[in-house]
Write a protein that holds these residues in place. Sequence first.
Motif, PDB file in Angstrom:
ATOM      1  N   UNK A   1       0.878  -1.161   0.000  1.00 16.25           N
ATOM      2  CA  UNK A   1       0.000   0.000   0.000  1.00 16.25           C
ATOM      3  C   UNK A   1       0.914   1.209   0.000  1.00 16.25           C
ATOM      4  N   UNK A   2       0.998   1.874  -1.148  1.00 14.95           N
ATOM      5  CA  UNK A   2       2.038   2.878  -1.365  1.00 14.95           C
ATOM      6  C   UNK A   2       1.704   4.306  -0.961  1.00 14.95           C
TER       7      UNK A   2
ATOM      8  N   UNK B   1      -4.869   2.896   4.199  1.00 20.52           N
ATOM      9  CA  UNK B   1      -3.569   3.127   4.823  1.00 20.52           C
ATOM     10  C   UNK B   1      -3.459   4.553   5.333  1.00 20.52           C
ATOM     11  N   UNK B   2      -2.905   4.702   6.540  1.00 21.01           N
ATOM     12  CA  UNK B   2      -2.667   6.030   7.107  1.00 21.01           C
ATOM     13  C   UNK B   2      -1.268   6.536   6.790  1.00 21.01           C
ATOM     14  N   UNK B   3      -0.371   5.632   6.385  1.00 19.36           N
ATOM     15  CA  UNK B   3       1.024   6.002   6.111  1.00 19.36           C
ATOM     16  C   UNK B   3       1.428   5.550   4.712  1.00 19.36           C
ATOM     17  N   UNK B   4       2.318   6.320   4.113  1.00 20.77           N
ATOM     18  CA  UNK B   4       2.878   5.905   2.828  1.00 20.77           C
ATOM     19  C   UNK B   4       3.767   4.681   3.039  1.00 20.77           C
ATOM     20  N   UNK B   5       3.843   3.857   2.020  1.00 20.90           N
ATOM     21  CA  UNK B   5       4.728   2.690   2.008  1.00 20.90           C
ATOM     22  C   UNK B   5       4.442   1.665   3.096  1.00 20.90           C
ATOM     23  N   UNK B   6       3.201   1.517   3.457  1.00 21.13           N
ATOM     24  CA  UNK B   6       2.812   0.461   4.383  1.00 21.13           C
ATOM     25  C   UNK B   6       2.699  -0.843   3.604  1.00 21.13           C
ATOM     26  N   UNK B   7       3.331  -1.889   4.112  1.00 17.56           N
ATOM     27  CA  UNK B   7       3.251  -3.207   3.488  1.00 17.56           C
ATOM     28  C   UNK B   7       2.295  -4.051   4.310  1.00 17.56           C
ATOM     29  N   UNK B   8       1.298  -4.621   3.639  1.00 17.69           N
ATOM     30  CA  UNK B   8       0.280  -5.434   4.288  1.00 17.69           C
ATOM     31  C   UNK B   8       0.527  -6.898   3.946  1.00 17.69           C
ATOM     32  N   UNK B   9       0.612  -7.744   4.973  1.00 15.56           N
ATOM     33  CA  UNK B   9       0.681  -9.191   4.820  1.00 15.56           C
ATOM     34  C   UNK B   9      -0.489  -9.789   5.589  1.00 15.56           C
TER      35      UNK B   9
END
Length: 120
Positions: A24-25, A103-111
């Motif tokens: 999630x970019x 997403x609340x933040x840039x570059x959050x990675x979701x697994x």
Amino acid sequence: SGGGIDVAAVAANVYASLLVSSNVNTSNTTQIVDSYSTTQYRTAKYIIQGVSASNVHSTEVLLTHNGANVFVTEYATIFTGNSELYTVSANLYSSNVNLIINSANANTVIDFYRFKLAAR
């Protein structure tokens, strides 16, 4: 002996999947991170982890649908920073259940892990 559980029948209707990362970019972007057919599956459980820099946010989500509406509960939520990295929701669209991450933040990675139960 009488009243036992038919393990083969249960196993035939329970599906577990490890799903790869969804990146999630963009900050405050809503993205569908999973989707499945309403005619194949009725209920799903997710264990979700989001990571952004040194912050981690983990939660569990249980959802089900009745063909017209989707019902979602989120529980066991923990996060290491000052606030959550994402919010979770779901919808029904075009005969699919969609799991949605905002997403609340840039570059959050979701697994996540997904467990599904067959529709009946």
